[in-house]
Write a protein that holds these residues in place. Structure first.
Motif, PDB file in Angstrom:
ATOM      1  N   ALA A  81      51.907  12.129  40.847  1.00 50.74           N
ATOM      2  CA  ALA A  81      51.253  11.594  41.996  1.00 50.74           C
ATOM      3  C   ALA A  81      51.894  10.536  42.687  1.00 50.74           C
ATOM      4  O   ALA A  81      52.217  10.060  43.748  1.00 50.74           O
ATOM      5  CB  ALA A  81      49.867  11.341  41.840  1.00 50.74           C
ATOM      6  N   VAL A  82      52.266   9.508  41.551  1.00 51.94           N
ATOM      7  CA  VAL A  82      52.895   8.234  42.113  1.00 51.94           C
ATOM      8  C   VAL A  82      54.363   8.597  43.002  1.00 51.94           C
ATOM      9  O   VAL A  82      54.659   7.911  43.412  1.00 51.94           O
ATOM     10  CB  VAL A  82      53.099   7.346  40.894  1.00 51.94           C
ATOM     11  N   GLY A  85      53.964   9.581  46.156  1.00 55.66           N
ATOM     12  CA  GLY A  85      53.651   8.674  46.967  1.00 55.66           C
ATOM     13  C   GLY A  85      55.098   7.889  47.578  1.00 55.66           C
ATOM     14  O   GLY A  85      55.208   7.555  48.630  1.00 55.66           O
ATOM     15  N   LYS A  96      60.521   6.687  60.708  1.00 57.08           N
ATOM     16  CA  LYS A  96      59.923   5.996  61.743  1.00 57.08           C
ATOM     17  C   LYS A  96      61.108   4.572  61.919  1.00 57.08           C
ATOM     18  O   LYS A  96      60.864   3.816  62.698  1.00 57.08           O
ATOM     19  CB  LYS A  96      58.656   5.259  61.169  1.00 57.08           C
TER      20      LYS A  96
ATOM     21  N   ASN B  23      49.184   1.903  62.732  1.00 58.86           N
ATOM     22  CA  ASN B  23      50.333   2.839  62.373  1.00 58.86           C
ATOM     23  C   ASN B  23      50.685   2.725  60.864  1.00 58.86           C
ATOM     24  O   ASN B  23      51.948   2.632  60.496  1.00 58.86           O
ATOM     25  CB  ASN B  23      51.590   1.831  63.257  1.00 58.86           C
ATOM     26  N   ALA B  24      49.902   3.420  60.171  1.00 58.34           N
ATOM     27  CA  ALA B  24      50.094   3.516  58.813  1.00 58.34           C
ATOM     28  C   ALA B  24      51.206   4.752  58.507  1.00 58.34           C
ATOM     29  O   ALA B  24      51.431   5.469  59.345  1.00 58.34           O
ATOM     30  CB  ALA B  24      48.709   3.980  58.129  1.00 58.34           C
ATOM     31  N   ASP B  25      51.916   4.382  57.326  1.00 56.53           N
ATOM     32  CA  ASP B  25      52.928   5.063  57.132  1.00 56.53           C
ATOM     33  C   ASP B  25      52.469   6.466  56.200  1.00 56.53           C
ATOM     34  O   ASP B  25      53.032   7.610  56.270  1.00 56.53           O
ATOM     35  CB  ASP B  25      54.028   4.476  56.242  1.00 56.53           C
ATOM     36  N   VAL B  26      51.751   5.940  55.236  1.00 56.51           N
ATOM     37  CA  VAL B  26      51.252   7.141  54.261  1.00 56.51           C
ATOM     38  C   VAL B  26      49.856   7.160  54.273  1.00 56.51           C
ATOM     39  O   VAL B  26      49.259   6.119  53.945  1.00 56.51           O
ATOM     40  CB  VAL B  26      51.955   6.850  52.876  1.00 56.51           C
ATOM     41  N   ASP B  52      52.198   9.155  63.268  1.00 50.68           N
ATOM     42  CA  ASP B  52      53.520   9.402  62.699  1.00 50.68           C
ATOM     43  C   ASP B  52      53.403   9.027  61.246  1.00 50.68           C
ATOM     44  O   ASP B  52      53.694   7.824  60.999  1.00 50.68           O
ATOM     45  CB  ASP B  52      54.682   8.783  63.410  1.00 50.68           C
ATOM     46  N   ALA B  53      52.813   9.492  60.281  1.00 50.30           N
ATOM     47  CA  ALA B  53      52.613   9.269  58.975  1.00 50.30           C
ATOM     48  C   ALA B  53      52.831  10.442  57.975  1.00 50.30           C
ATOM     49  O   ALA B  53      52.426  11.747  58.502  1.00 50.30           O
ATOM     50  CB  ALA B  53      51.104   8.680  58.757  1.00 50.30           C
ATOM     51  N   GLU B  54      52.927  10.227  56.851  1.00 51.47           N
ATOM     52  CA  GLU B  54      52.996  11.349  55.821  1.00 51.47           C
ATOM     53  C   GLU B  54      51.582  11.248  55.346  1.00 51.47           C
ATOM     54  O   GLU B  54      50.985  10.500  54.944  1.00 51.47           O
ATOM     55  CB  GLU B  54      54.028  10.976  54.779  1.00 51.47           C
ATOM     56  N   ILE B  56      49.590  13.043  52.367  1.00 44.96           N
ATOM     57  CA  ILE B  56      49.696  13.783  51.133  1.00 44.96           C
ATOM     58  C   ILE B  56      48.344  14.313  50.654  1.00 44.96           C
ATOM     59  O   ILE B  56      47.545  13.515  50.634  1.00 44.96           O
ATOM     60  CB  ILE B  56      50.111  12.847  50.008  1.00 44.96           C
ATOM     61  N   ALA B  67      49.094   8.006  44.444  1.00 43.99           N
ATOM     62  CA  ALA B  67      50.074   8.222  45.363  1.00 43.99           C
ATOM     63  C   ALA B  67      50.009   6.866  46.538  1.00 43.99           C
ATOM     64  O   ALA B  67      51.225   6.607  46.695  1.00 43.99           O
ATOM     65  CB  ALA B  67      49.955   9.566  46.235  1.00 43.99           C
ATOM     66  N   VAL B  69      49.532   3.963  45.606  1.00 43.57           N
ATOM     67  CA  VAL B  69      50.154   3.026  44.548  1.00 43.57           C
ATOM     68  C   VAL B  69      51.605   3.299  44.768  1.00 43.57           C
ATOM     69  O   VAL B  69      52.441   2.338  45.109  1.00 43.57           O
ATOM     70  CB  VAL B  69      49.765   2.975  42.954  1.00 43.57           C
ATOM     71  N   GLY B  70      52.202   4.432  44.558  1.00 46.73           N
ATOM     72  CA  GLY B  70      53.630   5.173  44.760  1.00 46.73           C
ATOM     73  C   GLY B  70      54.236   4.387  46.039  1.00 46.73           C
ATOM     74  O   GLY B  70      55.089   3.795  46.120  1.00 46.73           O
ATOM     75  N   ALA B  71      53.440   4.984  47.163  1.00 45.81           N
ATOM     76  CA  ALA B  71      53.783   4.605  48.547  1.00 45.81           C
ATOM     77  C   ALA B  71      53.666   3.143  48.713  1.00 45.81           C
ATOM     78  O   ALA B  71      54.763   2.601  49.451  1.00 45.81           O
ATOM     79  CB  ALA B  71      52.959   5.236  49.422  1.00 45.81           C
ATOM     80  N   ALA B  74      56.648   1.456  47.151  1.00 46.78           N
ATOM     81  CA  ALA B  74      58.029   1.640  48.125  1.00 46.78           C
ATOM     82  C   ALA B  74      57.822   1.117  49.187  1.00 46.78           C
ATOM     83  O   ALA B  74      58.945   1.264  49.917  1.00 46.78           O
ATOM     84  CB  ALA B  74      58.024   3.115  48.074  1.00 46.78           C
ATOM     85  N   GLY B  75      56.974   0.121  49.584  1.00 42.14           N
ATOM     86  CA  GLY B  75      57.040  -0.491  50.726  1.00 42.14           C
ATOM     87  C   GLY B  75      56.145  -0.187  51.879  1.00 42.14           C
ATOM     88  O   GLY B  75      56.196  -0.634  53.217  1.00 42.14           O
ATOM     89  N   ALA B  76      55.579   0.994  51.800  1.00 38.02           N
ATOM     90  CA  ALA B  76      54.782   1.662  52.941  1.00 38.02           C
ATOM     91  C   ALA B  76      53.518   0.942  53.402  1.00 38.02           C
ATOM     92  O   ALA B  76      52.708   0.496  52.419  1.00 38.02           O
ATOM     93  CB  ALA B  76      54.645   3.196  52.753  1.00 38.02           C
TER      94      ALA B  76
END
Lengths: 309, 390, 96
Positions: A81-82, A85, A96, B23-26, B52-54, B56, B67, B69-71, B74-76
């Motif tokens: 899951a991480v 993400g 974007k 404008n959230a990314d994820v 415009d977002a992913e 999940i 997810a 946490v991961g996103a 990664a800066g989202a």
């Protein structure tokens, strides 16, 4: 038997070590070696998500790290899951225009407990959703980090601390869960088994898995001298015997097509593999015979799937 | 000041609008009643190209937060929402963004916990989240749900904050009810929410290791650092609310008072029930009782100073909990008591538990609580569950 | 400053570790009870020991021999066991 390109090894692989020495894995750890091989192929342009377990513990004692690449550990069961993400964040932010597309790869690492047991659901979810990532399961066939408790990946007949051998028990009384087949059932583009006793085969597979678009799953048998009660210097030999006896066949499934990486028309007896490991030391010939029959049956099925006559 | 247009919106849709405007990314979420309308609306916005977002569509709430946490690592800019059992399932993961300092934003559509199974509102799920280290605030109506979601992003992502933030809305009472509200123009919100860069985002060009394990020689230091940083988010929260007020014309405070100027009796509530409580205060005022109302807007970090200030002239404080801590009573009441202990020896604090699993609390209910509290110390029980049939 | 002296103010945001591969300062060689010794007359410079070392501590020297870095070598003996020309033997470490 070593693979054909055995000589002058460093000329065939990069001498760069992306998994730094100074890690705290047990002496003769097959998993540490497997991680080293995997990381050689992954290179620098990668983000690794790691489950709680041996690898995480022996590589990340605060404030030090063995990792030369971006690495994140959060919990035991949520690697897939991480990594979903992380991958989605890159996808969205590239689309974007917030960051450039530099072809970063996303990889999840977990042990057999984190993969076959507690983390199976997130793994299934991530494979089903089709994230572009590579998952490496480092299978040492029990919960080694917590003290050799049985997992669903522990083989039949093995002694563990929660399935000990005794007057009324042979130890593990269930057959090893077949994780690669579960991955295949998700119809993902790439599934493979590997073992660091066959380093070039392993590294080829990591490369293929990494280059494949979509989910890729590699199941890596990682000999554990501590938990298997084997001699540290026999780690490579035991891994080799696992393959030569058919206990752990090496194969790939590319877009549903099976291919045996090494085929053995005549398998060595499983006893050859088991005799070096005290976790099997209590087994009678009767039980070993049962295991032998099962291994042969499974190997035959695999050969059929791979179209080997 | 440009205030925007007045629209009738369901609370869930109002929140989805906020997530679209920032404008959230994820977005990573798993469906659960009464949160579903939020994720459905967001999915629709993405399908229609409005956002415009992913998205999940994870297979559990545990994975939803993982997810995120991961996103976020990664800066989202990330968002999720859940409720009740879902929050319980993601509970383990909730401690991760706060300890790793990842500004995940979440909305909780508050719901009772099983069993028996109940999809309806109470605060049992919130009370299980008291210690997770997130900034947590309570909305009272749809306007606030929208406003506080916007603020949550701004606060969480502030370089001096970098903590996850959660907005609590009462399930169904807000999530499924259409109310008039002011929807600001997209550009005004965009201006209020700057682009942000996470300082240690997972990036091969600057490799970092996140989540290394902490032996006893460092764990206490790690927790001390986290706690000091968390407590120091308060000025930033106040500053953001101030600026939000100046921009949008609606001001928020950690503790909000209603008719408290001359009140000797105060009711204390959190969430949507505050609006009923205000009506009850009006009626009791007409009956000649000196009652006022205190609403906790900010739940974490706990507003000690503001609470003490709000009750400084109060003789009787009546706390309503929408949750039950078994064998203990109302969790909010016990926290309020501990916050005021040794500060106000002359004040009586009486706790009631009501509104469990979607049971309505009426104006009469509040009047009953005040009257019962006035009988104190004759009340022998430590707490009372109100509105229950014998 | 050693890790054990770090105060809470010395920690990075969220305890992130910013120095890649910093664990390589850890002297895992202290765990060793046996050390590998190579017989150059038998060594064929194949590098098998190199590829099988779980510590990544065997490196090729200028003459093409593969030498274990005893700062890290834990003495597992895999190199000796796998050497196709039996050029490596494990000898017991002695107190110096």
């Amino acid at each position: 038997m070593m693979e054909k390109y055995s000589l002058f090894v460093p000329r065939l692989v990069t001498t760069e070590e992306n998994f730094a020495p100074g890690h705290r894995a047990c002496i003769g750890c097959g998993e540490a070696l497997a991680v080293r091989h995997v990381c050689k192929v992954l290179g620098k342009n990668v983000i690794i998500v790691n489950a709680t377990g041996c690898i995480e513990i022996f590589s990340s004692l605060f404030p030090q790290t063995s990792w030369q690449v971006p690495w994140i550990h959060t919990l035991f069961e949520n690697v897939s899951a991480v990594v979903s993400g992380v991958e989605s964040a890159y996808k969205a932010r590239i689309r974007k225009g917030k960051i450039k597309d530099r072809g970063v790869k996303f990889v999840g690492f977990g042990g057999d407990g984190a993969t076959a047991d507690i983390g199976l659901q997130p793994l299934s979810g991530a494979m089903e959703r089709g994230h572009d990532f590579l998952y490496c399961c480092f299978d040492n066939e029990a919960y080694m980090n917590t003290g050799i408790q049985r997992s669903s990946s522990t083989p039949y007949g093995a002694w563990t601390t929660t399935a000990p051998a005794g007057k009324q028990s042979i130890g593990q009384i269930t057959w090893k869960k077949n994780l690669p087949e579960i991955a295949v059932a998700h119809k993902i583009p790439y599934v493979a088994t590997a073992c660091p006793s066959y380093p070039f085969d392993l590294m080829d597979k990591v490369k293929r898995g990494m280059e494949m678009e979509g989910p890729a799953y590699i199941h890596i048998l990682s000999v554990c001298p501590t938990g298997w009660r084997s001699s540290p210097n026999q780690t490579i030999e035991i891994g080799r015997l696992a393959v030569e006896t058919g206990v752990f066949p090496l194969y790939e499934v590319i877009n549903g097509e099976y291919r045996l990486s090494f085929d053995f028309p005549k398998l060595k007896p499983v006893k050859e593999y088991m005799k070096y490991q005290r976790r099997f030391g209590h087994l009678t010939d009767d039980v070993i015979g049962r295991i032998q029959a099962r291994v042969e049956e499974e190997y035959l099925k695999l050969r059929e799937k791979a179209g080997v006559k | 000041m440009k205030k925007g247009k007045i629209v009738g919106l369901e609370g869930s849709f109002a929140i989805a609008e906020a997530v679209r405007m920032v404008n959230a990314d994820v977005i990573s979420a798993y469906p659960i009643t009464p949160q579903t309308h939020i994720v459905e609306r967001l999915a629709e916005m993405i399908a229609d190209g409005e956002l415009d977002a992913e998205f999940i569509c994870v297979e559990s709430e545990h994975s939803a937060m993982s997810a995120c946490v991961g996103a976020s690592a990664a800066g989202a800019r990330v968002f999720t929402c859940s409720a009740g059992q879902g929050l319980e399932l993601m509970h383990e993961v909730l401690y991760i963004p706060s300890s790793m300092r990842l500004p995940v934003v979440a909305v909780a559509a508050n719901r009772a916990l099983s069993g028996p199974l109940s999809v309806w509102c109470d605060h049992s799920d919130v009370m299980a989240l008291r210690d997770i280290g997130w900034i947590q605030m309570f909305a009272e109506n749809n306007q606030q749900a929208f406003d506080l979601t916007i603020c949550a992003f701004r606060i969480a992502e502030d370089k001096e904050v970098l903590f996850p933030a959660m907005v609590h809305i009462d399930g169904f009472y807000l999530s499924h009810v259409i109310e008039d509200m002011v929807l600001p123009d997209d550009e005004v919100v965009a201006d209020f929410i700057p682009e942000y860069e996470y300082p240690f985002a997972l990036d091969p060009e600057r490799p970092v290791s996140m989540g290394c394990y902490g032996p006893p020689f460092i764990y206490s230091e790690a927790k001390k650092a986290q706690e000091v940083a968390f407590e120091s988010t308060k000025p930033k929260i106040l500053e953001t609310w101030e600026e939000f007020g100046d921009t949008f014309g609606r001001y928020y405070a950690p503790v909000e008072s209603y008719k408290m100027e001359d009140a000797s009796i105060a009711l204390l509530t959190m969430g949507s029930i505050g609006e009923t409580a205000m009506l009850a205060v009006d009626e009791m005022r007409e009956e000649g009782k000196g009652v006022g109302l205190i609403r906790l807007r900010l739940w974490r970090p706990f507003p000690f100073t503001e609470l003490r200030e709000a009750v400084k002239d109060v003789e009787l404080l009546v706390v309503l909990d929408r949750a039950l801590s078994s064998g203990m009573g109302g969790p909010v009441c016990s926290e309020v008591k501990s916050a005021l202990y040794d500060k106000r020896e002359d004040m009586r604090i009486v706790g009631f538990i009501g509104g469990l699993g979607g049971r309505d609390i009426t104006i009469e209910g509040f009047k009953y609580m005040v009257n019962r509290a006035l009988e104190y110390p004759e009340i022998e029980e430590e707490f009372e569950i109100i509105g229950v049939r014998e | 400053m050693s890790a054990k002296q770090k105060g809470w103010k010395d920690l990075e945001l969220g305890c992130v570790v910013t120095e890649p591969g910093s664990a390589s300062s850890t002297k895992t060689g202290e765990w060793r009870s046996e050390r590998p010794v190579r017989d150059n007359t038998k060594c064929i410079k194949c590098g098998i020991c190199y590829i099988y070392c779980p510590e990544a501590c065997i490196n090729e020297d200028e003459e093409g021999y593969f030498e274990a870095d005893l700062y890290y070598c834990k003495g597992c003996g895999i190199c000796a066991h796998e050497c196709p020309s039996s050029a490596i033997t494990m000898i017991e470490e002695e107190e110096e």
